[in-house]
Scaffold this motif. Structure first.
Motif, PDB file in Angstrom:
ATOM      1  N   UNK A 169     -34.211  31.328 -28.249  1.00 24.25           N
ATOM      2  CA  UNK A 169     -33.641  29.999 -28.484  1.00 24.25           C
ATOM      3  C   UNK A 169     -32.247  29.878 -27.882  1.00 24.25           C
ATOM      4  N   UNK A 170     -31.400  30.883 -28.110  1.00 27.60           N
ATOM      5  CA  UNK A 170     -30.041  30.850 -27.574  1.00 27.60           C
ATOM      6  C   UNK A 170     -29.843  32.058 -26.667  1.00 27.60           C
ATOM      7  N   UNK A 171     -30.119  31.925 -25.368  1.00 31.38           N
ATOM      8  CA  UNK A 171     -30.012  33.061 -24.455  1.00 31.38           C
ATOM      9  C   UNK A 171     -28.581  33.544 -24.243  1.00 31.38           C
ATOM     10  N   UNK A 172     -27.587  32.765 -24.727  1.00 31.16           N
ATOM     11  CA  UNK A 172     -26.209  33.242 -24.643  1.00 31.16           C
ATOM     12  C   UNK A 172     -25.938  34.356 -25.644  1.00 31.16           C
ATOM     13  N   UNK A 173     -26.796  34.468 -26.689  1.00 29.04           N
ATOM     14  CA  UNK A 173     -26.618  35.502 -27.711  1.00 29.04           C
ATOM     15  C   UNK A 173     -27.279  36.805 -27.302  1.00 29.04           C
ATOM     16  N   UNK A 180     -39.749  44.559 -24.087  1.00 30.43           N
ATOM     17  CA  UNK A 180     -39.266  44.455 -25.457  1.00 30.43           C
ATOM     18  C   UNK A 180     -37.848  44.925 -25.678  1.00 30.43           C
ATOM     19  N   UNK A 181     -37.211  45.499 -24.655  1.00 33.00           N
ATOM     20  CA  UNK A 181     -35.836  45.964 -24.821  1.00 33.00           C
ATOM     21  C   UNK A 181     -34.889  44.763 -24.904  1.00 33.00           C
ATOM     22  N   UNK A 182     -33.827  44.918 -25.683  1.00 35.46           N
ATOM     23  CA  UNK A 182     -32.926  43.818 -26.018  1.00 35.46           C
ATOM     24  C   UNK A 182     -31.559  44.057 -25.393  1.00 35.46           C
ATOM     25  N   UNK A 183     -31.024  43.042 -24.722  1.00 32.18           N
ATOM     26  CA  UNK A 183     -29.666  43.077 -24.206  1.00 32.18           C
ATOM     27  C   UNK A 183     -28.824  42.079 -24.994  1.00 32.18           C
ATOM     28  N   UNK A 184     -27.941  42.566 -25.890  1.00 31.01           N
ATOM     29  CA  UNK A 184     -27.074  41.643 -26.629  1.00 31.01           C
ATOM     30  C   UNK A 184     -25.965  41.118 -25.720  1.00 31.01           C
ATOM     31  N   UNK A 187     -21.778  37.738 -30.091  1.00 26.50           N
ATOM     32  CA  UNK A 187     -21.979  37.763 -31.534  1.00 26.50           C
ATOM     33  C   UNK A 187     -22.685  36.489 -31.978  1.00 26.50           C
ATOM     34  N   UNK A 188     -23.591  36.638 -32.928  1.00 27.16           N
ATOM     35  CA  UNK A 188     -24.281  35.466 -33.440  1.00 27.16           C
ATOM     36  C   UNK A 188     -25.723  35.760 -33.787  1.00 27.16           C
ATOM     37  N   UNK A 189     -26.476  34.720 -34.104  1.00 29.88           N
ATOM     38  CA  UNK A 189     -27.888  34.837 -34.471  1.00 29.88           C
ATOM     39  C   UNK A 189     -28.715  33.886 -33.628  1.00 29.88           C
ATOM     40  N   UNK A 201     -45.694  34.727 -32.117  1.00 27.55           N
ATOM     41  CA  UNK A 201     -44.928  35.441 -33.144  1.00 27.55           C
ATOM     42  C   UNK A 201     -43.452  35.162 -32.902  1.00 27.55           C
ATOM     43  N   UNK A 202     -42.648  35.172 -33.965  1.00 22.58           N
ATOM     44  CA  UNK A 202     -41.213  34.936 -33.800  1.00 22.58           C
ATOM     45  C   UNK A 202     -40.436  35.879 -34.707  1.00 22.58           C
ATOM     46  N   UNK A 203     -39.169  36.048 -34.389  1.00 23.36           N
ATOM     47  CA  UNK A 203     -38.327  36.971 -35.145  1.00 23.36           C
ATOM     48  C   UNK A 203     -36.875  36.509 -35.050  1.00 23.36           C
ATOM     49  N   UNK A 204     -36.191  36.487 -36.184  1.00 24.53           N
ATOM     50  CA  UNK A 204     -34.768  36.156 -36.222  1.00 24.53           C
ATOM     51  C   UNK A 204     -33.963  37.400 -35.852  1.00 24.53           C
ATOM     52  N   UNK A 205     -33.028  37.241 -34.910  1.00 25.99           N
ATOM     53  CA  UNK A 205     -32.231  38.368 -34.434  1.00 25.99           C
ATOM     54  C   UNK A 205     -30.743  38.075 -34.650  1.00 25.99           C
ATOM     55  N   UNK A 206     -29.983  39.132 -34.967  1.00 28.08           N
ATOM     56  CA  UNK A 206     -28.541  38.985 -35.154  1.00 28.08           C
ATOM     57  C   UNK A 206     -27.813  40.019 -34.311  1.00 28.08           C
ATOM     58  N   UNK A 207     -26.768  39.578 -33.633  1.00 25.35           N
ATOM     59  CA  UNK A 207     -25.955  40.467 -32.802  1.00 25.35           C
ATOM     60  C   UNK A 207     -24.615  40.690 -33.499  1.00 25.35           C
ATOM     61  N   UNK A 208     -24.278  41.977 -33.709  1.00 21.58           N
ATOM     62  CA  UNK A 208     -22.996  42.345 -34.303  1.00 21.58           C
ATOM     63  C   UNK A 208     -22.173  43.077 -33.258  1.00 21.58           C
ATOM     64  N   UNK A 209     -20.938  43.357 -33.586  1.00 29.40           N
ATOM     65  CA  UNK A 209     -20.040  43.981 -32.605  1.00 29.40           C
ATOM     66  C   UNK A 209     -20.458  45.406 -32.280  1.00 29.40           C
ATOM     67  N   UNK A 210     -20.799  46.193 -33.318  1.00 24.44           N
ATOM     68  CA  UNK A 210     -21.062  47.612 -33.062  1.00 24.44           C
ATOM     69  C   UNK A 210     -22.112  48.159 -34.026  1.00 24.44           C
ATOM     70  N   UNK A 211     -22.981  48.991 -33.478  1.00 27.37           N
ATOM     71  CA  UNK A 211     -23.943  49.752 -34.283  1.00 27.37           C
ATOM     72  C   UNK A 211     -23.750  51.228 -33.929  1.00 27.37           C
ATOM     73  N   UNK A 212     -23.815  52.127 -34.913  1.00 21.78           N
ATOM     74  CA  UNK A 212     -23.614  53.545 -34.613  1.00 21.78           C
ATOM     75  C   UNK A 212     -24.780  54.125 -33.825  1.00 21.78           C
ATOM     76  N   UNK A 213     -24.465  55.042 -32.928  1.00 21.25           N
ATOM     77  CA  UNK A 213     -25.510  55.742 -32.176  1.00 21.25           C
ATOM     78  C   UNK A 213     -26.234  56.733 -33.083  1.00 21.25           C
ATOM     79  N   UNK A 214     -25.461  57.439 -33.937  1.00 22.14           N
ATOM     80  CA  UNK A 214     -26.013  58.426 -34.863  1.00 22.14           C
ATOM     81  C   UNK A 214     -25.407  58.215 -36.240  1.00 22.14           C
TER      82      UNK A 214
END
Length: 300
Positions: A169-173, A180-184, A187-189, A201-214
């Motif tokens: 819906x919002x390709x800027x996010x 299936x790989x995701x490029x954020x 920030x936003x949903x 099928x649909x899915x709500x996605x949220x982009x945050x600043x940082x996720x830990x690798x481990x």
């Protein structure tokens, strides 16, 4: 020919070495990579199989469970991509299935054995449903996240779609690629959609600043007093003996990795779990955790 775990590697090698005899192979939860935790609890990975780089007259079913811990879905994905590079065509002579929630056990392999048999010898029917599995939160800084679109057919056949057309819906996010790989991107949903065979099928996605690798996961297990003092046992990963019937260990686990397991003293020596409906334990490394389990008895 069909095989699971180390038997999956045997099947893989046999198929590529003698395709004139074995024209169809089901490689289930293959032991493609040997994984070990070093002394600092970091996961080290070592290739454990031979690649042939050829495209014989061979049909391949390849799968992996989503809760197989250090076996990891990514190894099956990577090999599927390499097979495509070798000339195999998804949906024709190559099928991939990443089985959400499935562990590394005979029970899980039996639960999906109908799919390769339908692929080799039956009729898979028509698409009946789509489900989008995978994390709904991704970080601009952090590990790669990838969706798992599972297509279920009228026959009961299942597969992971390797080349889909996603709409965001919002390709800027964020952007979702065909695999299936995701490029954020910001920030936003936003909501993303996948269409296949007349299904959506649909899915709500949220982009945050940082996720830990481990993330650090510590596991402690208490065993029955009658248990011999083994140097270590396994509860998702190896736990050293620390005295008085206790085993404890820590490891840095890739974020989002899920383990489904029984506490084990070695090959085939698992804990006995009661009749309450729970037949194994599980955890997902979504944040730093300190887990405690108690073994009531051992299965003999």
């Amino acid at each position: 020919m069909m095989g699971s775990s180390a038997g999956g590697i045997v099947t893989y090698n046999t198929g590529f070495r003698r395709p004139e005899i074995f024209g169809s192979i089901a490689v289930m939860s293959p032991f493609f990579v040997k994984t070990e935790f070093d002394t600092e609890g970091q996961l080290q990975e070592y290739p454990f199989y031979q690649r042939y780089g050829t495209h014989p007259n061979l049909r391949i079913w390849l799968d992996m469970g989503g809760a197989e811990g250090v076996f990891m879905e990514k190894y099956a994905r990577v090999e599927a991509e390499r097979l495509i590079h070798d000339g195999f065509v998804p949906g024709e002579d190559l099928m991939l299935f990443l089985d959400p929630g499935a562990g590394h056990s005979q029970r899980d392999w039996a639960g999906r054995a109908q799919a390769p048999l339908l692929y080799f010898f039956g009729h898979i029917g028509e698409p009946a449903s789509i489900q989008l599995h995978g994390d709904s939160v991704v970080g601009i800084n952090g590990p790669l996240k990838q969706l798992n679109p599972v297509i279920t057919y009228t026959s009961g056949f299942v597969q992971t779609l390797m080349n889909g057309t996603f709409h965001v819906e919002d390709p800027d996010v964020l952007r979702v690629w065909p695999d299936g790989s995701i490029t954020p991107r910001a920030l936003g949903s936003t909501r993303m959609f996948l269409q296949y065979g007349g299904l959506t099928a649909d899915k709500e996605m949220r982009v945050v600043d940082e996720m830990p690798e481990f993330v650090k996961v510590t596991v402690q297990v208490k065993v029955p007093p009658s248990t011999p003092p083994y140097p270590s046992i396994y509860a998702g990963f190896e736990l050293p003996y620390c005295g008085e019937g206790l085993y404890r260990g820590s490891a840095m686990i890739p974020h989002g990795l899920t383990f489904a397991f029984k506490v084990s003293r070695g090959f085939g020596l698992h804990e006995k779990i009661g009749t309450s409906g729970l037949n194994r334990r599980s955890f997902t490394a979504s944040s730093e955790m300190d887990l405690f389990y108690e073994v009531e008895d051992w299965d003999v």
